[in-house]
Design a protein around this motif. Structure first.
Motif, PDB file in Angstrom:
ATOM      1  N   GLY A 192      -7.873  34.073 -19.140  1.00 44.49           N
ATOM      2  CA  GLY A 192      -6.757  33.026 -20.126  1.00 44.49           C
ATOM      3  C   GLY A 192      -5.863  32.519 -18.744  1.00 44.49           C
ATOM      4  O   GLY A 192      -5.818  32.834 -17.751  1.00 44.49           O
ATOM      5  N   GLU A 234     -11.425  30.296 -21.279  1.00 37.13           N
ATOM      6  CA  GLU A 234      -9.619  29.916 -21.262  1.00 37.13           C
ATOM      7  C   GLU A 234     -10.249  29.939 -22.861  1.00 37.13           C
ATOM      8  O   GLU A 234     -10.260  29.004 -23.155  1.00 37.13           O
ATOM      9  N   LYS A 235      -9.604  30.606 -23.437  1.00 38.37           N
ATOM     10  CA  LYS A 235     -10.709  29.672 -25.490  1.00 38.37           C
ATOM     11  C   LYS A 235     -10.061  28.269 -26.698  1.00 38.37           C
ATOM     12  O   LYS A 235     -10.153  27.954 -26.817  1.00 38.37           O
ATOM     13  N   VAL A 285     -13.594  34.913 -25.233  1.00 39.55           N
ATOM     14  CA  VAL A 285     -13.606  36.665 -24.642  1.00 39.55           C
ATOM     15  C   VAL A 285     -12.916  37.554 -25.085  1.00 39.55           C
ATOM     16  O   VAL A 285     -12.058  37.560 -26.003  1.00 39.55           O
ATOM     17  N   GLY A 304      14.573  30.102 -16.474  1.00 43.77           N
ATOM     18  CA  GLY A 304      13.182  30.238 -15.608  1.00 43.77           C
ATOM     19  C   GLY A 304      12.775  32.030 -15.092  1.00 43.77           C
ATOM     20  O   GLY A 304      11.875  32.201 -14.416  1.00 43.77           O
ATOM     21  N   LEU A 341       8.433  33.181 -16.440  1.00 47.88           N
ATOM     22  CA  LEU A 341       7.229  31.956 -16.089  1.00 47.88           C
ATOM     23  C   LEU A 341       7.506  32.483 -14.775  1.00 47.88           C
ATOM     24  O   LEU A 341       6.219  32.984 -13.898  1.00 47.88           O
ATOM     25  N   GLY A 390      -0.910  36.436 -21.947  1.00 43.83           N
ATOM     26  CA  GLY A 390      -0.035  36.207 -22.770  1.00 43.83           C
ATOM     27  C   GLY A 390       0.388  37.617 -23.075  1.00 43.83           C
ATOM     28  O   GLY A 390      -0.301  38.650 -23.570  1.00 43.83           O
ATOM     29  N   ASN A 423      11.289  25.029 -17.548  1.00 45.30           N
ATOM     30  CA  ASN A 423      11.868  25.857 -16.346  1.00 45.30           C
ATOM     31  C   ASN A 423      11.542  26.011 -15.144  1.00 45.30           C
ATOM     32  O   ASN A 423      10.502  27.974 -16.160  1.00 45.30           O
ATOM     33  N   GLY A 438      10.201  25.101 -21.777  1.00 47.50           N
ATOM     34  CA  GLY A 438      11.949  24.048 -21.853  1.00 47.50           C
ATOM     35  C   GLY A 438      11.789  23.340 -22.394  1.00 47.50           C
ATOM     36  O   GLY A 438      12.474  22.028 -21.218  1.00 47.50           O
ATOM     37  N   ASP A 444      -5.111  38.715 -27.827  1.00 48.68           N
ATOM     38  CA  ASP A 444      -6.599  39.191 -27.493  1.00 48.68           C
ATOM     39  C   ASP A 444      -6.607  40.516 -26.415  1.00 48.68           C
ATOM     40  O   ASP A 444      -7.053  41.638 -26.368  1.00 48.68           O
ATOM     41  N   ILE A 452      10.118  33.209 -28.122  1.00 47.55           N
ATOM     42  CA  ILE A 452      10.203  32.833 -26.836  1.00 47.55           C
ATOM     43  C   ILE A 452       9.066  33.339 -25.770  1.00 47.55           C
ATOM     44  O   ILE A 452       7.749  33.165 -24.515  1.00 47.55           O
ATOM     45  N   ALA A 502       0.034  30.498 -16.872  1.00 50.03           N
ATOM     46  CA  ALA A 502       0.986  29.996 -16.037  1.00 50.03           C
ATOM     47  C   ALA A 502       0.302  31.495 -14.834  1.00 50.03           C
ATOM     48  O   ALA A 502      -0.104  30.474 -13.537  1.00 50.03           O
ATOM     49  N   ALA A 503      -0.091  32.223 -15.342  1.00 45.66           N
ATOM     50  CA  ALA A 503      -0.689  33.589 -14.494  1.00 45.66           C
ATOM     51  C   ALA A 503      -1.716  32.987 -14.328  1.00 45.66           C
ATOM     52  O   ALA A 503      -2.512  33.092 -13.225  1.00 45.66           O
ATOM     53  N   SER A 518      -1.629  32.152 -27.184  1.00 44.78           N
ATOM     54  CA  SER A 518      -1.192  33.384 -27.216  1.00 44.78           C
ATOM     55  C   SER A 518      -1.627  34.396 -27.779  1.00 44.78           C
ATOM     56  O   SER A 518      -0.505  34.338 -29.489  1.00 44.78           O
ATOM     57  N   GLU A 574       2.971  37.734 -19.140  1.00 40.22           N
ATOM     58  CA  GLU A 574       3.563  38.282 -19.897  1.00 40.22           C
ATOM     59  C   GLU A 574       2.653  39.176 -20.735  1.00 40.22           C
ATOM     60  O   GLU A 574       3.598  40.182 -21.497  1.00 40.22           O
TER      61      GLU A 574
HETATM   62  C1  LIG Z   1       8.272  27.291 -26.779  1.00 36.61           C
HETATM   63  C2  LIG Z   1       8.447  28.525 -25.459  1.00 36.61           C
HETATM   64  C3  LIG Z   1       9.216  27.810 -24.043  1.00 36.61           C
HETATM   65  C4  LIG Z   1       9.261  28.867 -23.356  1.00 36.61           C
HETATM   66  N1  LIG Z   1      10.195  27.845 -21.721  1.00 36.61           N
HETATM   67  C5  LIG Z   1       9.739  28.496 -21.280  1.00 36.61           C
HETATM   68  C6  LIG Z   1      10.319  27.961 -19.746  1.00 36.61           C
HETATM   69  O1  LIG Z   1      11.034  27.270 -19.375  1.00 36.61           O
HETATM   70  N2  LIG Z   1      10.757  29.120 -18.220  1.00 36.61           N
HETATM   71  C7  LIG Z   1       9.729  29.921 -18.193  1.00 36.61           C
HETATM   72  O2  LIG Z   1      10.362  30.439 -17.492  1.00 36.61           O
HETATM   73  N3  LIG Z   1       9.377  31.226 -19.783  1.00 36.61           N
HETATM   74  C8  LIG Z   1       8.934  29.944 -20.655  1.00 36.61           C
HETATM   75  N4  LIG Z   1       9.017  30.656 -21.653  1.00 36.61           N
HETATM   76  C9  LIG Z   1       7.817  31.598 -21.314  1.00 36.61           C
HETATM   77  C10 LIG Z   1       6.654  31.501 -20.807  1.00 36.61           C
HETATM   78  O3  LIG Z   1       6.549  29.755 -21.070  1.00 36.61           O
HETATM   79  C11 LIG Z   1       5.921  32.662 -20.536  1.00 36.61           C
HETATM   80  O4  LIG Z   1       6.315  33.921 -20.925  1.00 36.61           O
HETATM   81  C12 LIG Z   1       4.942  32.067 -19.633  1.00 36.61           C
HETATM   82  O5  LIG Z   1       3.985  31.116 -19.732  1.00 36.61           O
HETATM   83  C13 LIG Z   1       3.647  33.773 -20.088  1.00 36.61           C
HETATM   84  O6  LIG Z   1       2.116  33.198 -18.764  1.00 36.61           O
HETATM   85  P1  LIG Z   1       0.904  33.909 -18.814  1.00 36.61           P
HETATM   86  O7  LIG Z   1       0.248  33.249 -18.278  1.00 36.61           O
HETATM   87  O8  LIG Z   1       1.576  35.186 -18.885  1.00 36.61           O
HETATM   88  O9  LIG Z   1       0.255  33.893 -20.663  1.00 36.61           O
HETATM   89  P2  LIG Z   1       0.380  32.684 -21.208  1.00 36.61           P
HETATM   90  O10 LIG Z   1       1.043  30.913 -20.942  1.00 36.61           O
HETATM   91  O11 LIG Z   1       0.696  32.811 -22.502  1.00 36.61           O
HETATM   92  O12 LIG Z   1      -1.195  32.019 -21.599  1.00 36.61           O
HETATM   93  C14 LIG Z   1      -2.641  32.845 -21.486  1.00 36.61           C
HETATM   94  C15 LIG Z   1      -3.369  32.143 -21.749  1.00 36.61           C
HETATM   95  O13 LIG Z   1      -4.608  33.142 -22.466  1.00 36.61           O
HETATM   96  C16 LIG Z   1      -5.364  32.474 -23.111  1.00 36.61           C
HETATM   97  N5  LIG Z   1      -5.880  33.092 -24.103  1.00 36.61           N
HETATM   98  C17 LIG Z   1      -5.658  34.418 -24.885  1.00 36.61           C
HETATM   99  N6  LIG Z   1      -6.716  34.892 -25.126  1.00 36.61           N
HETATM  100  C18 LIG Z   1      -8.052  34.492 -24.866  1.00 36.61           C
HETATM  101  C19 LIG Z   1      -9.116  34.912 -24.781  1.00 36.61           C
HETATM  102  N7  LIG Z   1      -9.873  36.674 -25.738  1.00 36.61           N
HETATM  103  N8  LIG Z   1     -10.360  34.531 -24.091  1.00 36.61           N
HETATM  104  C20 LIG Z   1      -9.511  33.309 -23.803  1.00 36.61           C
HETATM  105  N9  LIG Z   1      -8.730  32.722 -23.979  1.00 36.61           N
HETATM  106  C21 LIG Z   1      -7.380  33.426 -23.637  1.00 36.61           C
HETATM  107  C22 LIG Z   1      -3.985  31.607 -24.466  1.00 36.61           C
HETATM  108  O14 LIG Z   1      -4.974  30.466 -25.191  1.00 36.61           O
HETATM  109  C23 LIG Z   1      -3.804  31.162 -22.812  1.00 36.61           C
HETATM  110  O15 LIG Z   1      -3.783  29.577 -22.633  1.00 36.61           O
HETATM  111  C24 LIG Z   1       8.499  29.705 -23.092  1.00 36.61           C
HETATM  112  C25 LIG Z   1       8.221  30.257 -23.650  1.00 36.61           C
HETATM  113  C26 LIG Z   1       7.866  29.166 -25.435  1.00 36.61           C
HETATM  114  C27 LIG Z   1       7.214  30.139 -26.245  1.00 36.61           C
END
Ligand SMILES: Cc1cc2nc3c(=O)[nH]c(=O)nc-3n(C[C@H](O)[C@H](O)[C@H](O)COP(=O)(O)OP(=O)(O)OC[C@H]3O[C@@H](n4cnc5c(N)ncnc54)[C@H](O)[C@@H]3O)c2cc1C
Length: 412
Positions: free
Chosen positions: A10, A33-34, A134, A391, A394, A168, A51, A46, A180, A352, A13-14, A177, A381
């Motif tokens: 994935g 990344e898928k 994956v 914020g 993130l 995520g 944010n 944001g 999976d 969100i 952000a993380a 997200s 997440e």
């Molecule tokens: C509309 C919206 C607005 C938001 N605005 C804000 C904001 O302004 N500030 C803030 O703090 N938070 C905000 N959030 C929340 C924040 O974006 C998320 O909590 C954060 O991005 C989570 O990061 P993550 O890396 O854990 O997961 P994600 O960003 O969801 O990334 C997970 C990645 O894993 C990939 N993936 C999943 N399964 C597989 C697989 N089987 N194989 C390969 N890749 C895979 C996905 O395609 C994705 O790219 C917002 C969320 C949304 C939906």
């Protein structure tokens, strides 16, 4: 078969922050990344402005994190919101701090945050592959040895010493997200707590669609569950076809969703004039009545046109009638307290964040390492952590990813 020190599933952000952190210290990192490009969710975050984090002090920050903010304590101490700002600034991404101590890129473009992270991750030597999904983990003797990856036209098994799941939640699935990671976590023996949409629009019982798209600023909204006060927020709401949304509502939604799921009676009480008490409102109305004579004319001075009919119905007054003392009382009461019964909430596609996730009990909060699988880590997440708007979410992703990657570096 290719072998890596670390595979991260994935590139959100993380995943990106974790990958760059480990690769910078010399680890051979593969980020899978898928979707066709990384960080789709950051790009829409944001309202397109991202944010990134906020400037709240440590304890204040943690007070917005659920269900157990103590879990985040070591990760946030290690990579705080202030370090996040420094980090992005050091990469050349200037930031600005706005109302509510919220931090945004100076450019106002979420896209810049995504590109900046990707550029940095690549520069550290991280290998990023997109359009690669994956499918499952291969586990032997309490250790993950490899992942099965679907490239569309072929499948490959890729090996590594350590694995970080950063897939995520399941909100806004079009960003990739789709949950999976929960399947992988379960495959590794982890418990996934109940998943619920959070920061999500709320549905209203017998909602009047005349209110659709009406925005109200500087109002106060309180949540009551089974008649007991739970929380209130001040700011902006917006009505939609099925109920209420807007920053204020989203912030109350976690507790409202919990109440609905528990089959309790959740009620929203709207104060349309929070800056005025009943006495001040009475004086204001008395002043207006020097020039207006009907309820309709009076309410035109106090409320947006789109709200008049619904307000009159809720207040139990007739718009065309001349204003009476009883009507004034009803108007004041309703301006200070219109109630809406919450009948439900929208789905994950409009949430969100996802509340719930990989159980906190099964992850070491000091390292983000699985307590079940020797070489497995979690970040972002997917973990059973979520927070309000502003914020926080993130930052949770950044802090947990940084800690996970550093822990892996220290073990390698
Ligand atoms: C509309 C919206 C607005 C938001 N605005 C804000 C904001 O302004 N500030 C803030 O703090 N938070 C905000 N959030 C929340 C924040 O974006 C998320 O909590 C954060 O991005 C989570 O990061 P993550 O890396 O854990 O997961 P994600 O960003 O969801 O990334 C997970 C990645 O894993 C990939 N993936 C999943 N399964 C597989 C697989 N089987 N194989 C390969 N890749 C895979 C996905 O395609 C994705 O790219 C917002 C969320 C949304 C939906």
């Amino acid at each position: 078969m290719q072998t890596y020190d670390l595979i991260i599933i994935g590139a959100g952000a993380a995943g990106l922050l974790g990958a760059g952190t480990a690769a910078e210290k010399g680890l051979k990192v593969l980020l899978i990344e898928k979707m066709e490009k990384p960080a789709r969710k950051i790009r829409i975050s944001g309202k397109g402005r991202c944010n990134i984090t906020n400037t709240k002090q440590h304890d204040d920050f943690l007070s917005h994190v659920y269900p157990d903010s103590r879990f985040l304590n070591p990760a946030l101490r290690n990579f705080s919101n202030f370090k996040t700002i420094e980090f992005f600034n050091s990469l050349g991404l200037k930031t600005v701090t706005e109302r509510g101590e919220r931090v945004f890129p100076e450019s106002g473009k979420a896209w810049d945050v995504a590109e900046c992270l990707i550029k940095w991750a690549k520069k550290t030597g991280t290998e990023i592959i997109c359009n690669a999904k994956v499918k499952s983990l291969n586990i032997e003797n309490d250790k993950i040895c490899s992942v099965n990856v679907d490239f569309g036209n072929c499948e490959k098994i890729i090996e590594a010493k350590y694995f970080l799941i950063a897939t995520g939640g399941i909100s806004y699935p079009l960003t990739g997200s789709t949950g999976d990671g929960y399947t992988f976590a379960k495959q590794a023996g982890h418990t996934v707590t109940d998943l619920r949409p959070s920061l999500v629009p709320l549905k209203i019982k017998n909602h009047n669609t005349q209110l659709n798209k009406l925005q109200l600023k500087n109002v106060s909204l309180s949540l009551y569950v089974d008649g007991n006060y739970i929380d209130d927020e001040f700011g902006e709401i917006e009505f939609n076809k099925t109920g209420i949304t807007g920053a204020l509502t989203l912030r109350l939604s976690r507790k409202a969703v919990g109440a609905v799921i528990a089959k309790k009676h959740a009620e929203l009480r709207l104060d349309l004039k929070p800056a005025l008490n009943c006495e001040q409102l009475k004086n204001r109305i008395a002043r207006e009545m020097q020039t207006v004579k009907t309820n309709h004319a009076l309410l035109c001075k106090l409320l947006p046109q789109q709200m008049l009919a619904v307000f009159a119905e809720k207040a139990n007054i007739k718009l065309q009638n001349r204003i009476t003392d009883t009507d004034v009382e009803k108007i004041i009461n309703s301006l200070k307290n219109i109630t809406f019964d919450v009948s439900g909430f929208n789905g994950f596609d409009e949430a969100i964040v996802t509340a719930g996730g990989v159980s906190l009990k099964e992850i070491d909060s000091k390292t983000m390492k699985s307590k079940i699988m020797k070489n497995l880590y979690f970040a972002g997440e997917i973990i059973d952590l979520d927070a309000g708007t502003g914020g926080y979410n993130l930052q949770i992703a950044f802090s947990t990813a940084r800690l996970a990657a550093q822990s892996i570096v220290n073990r390698n």
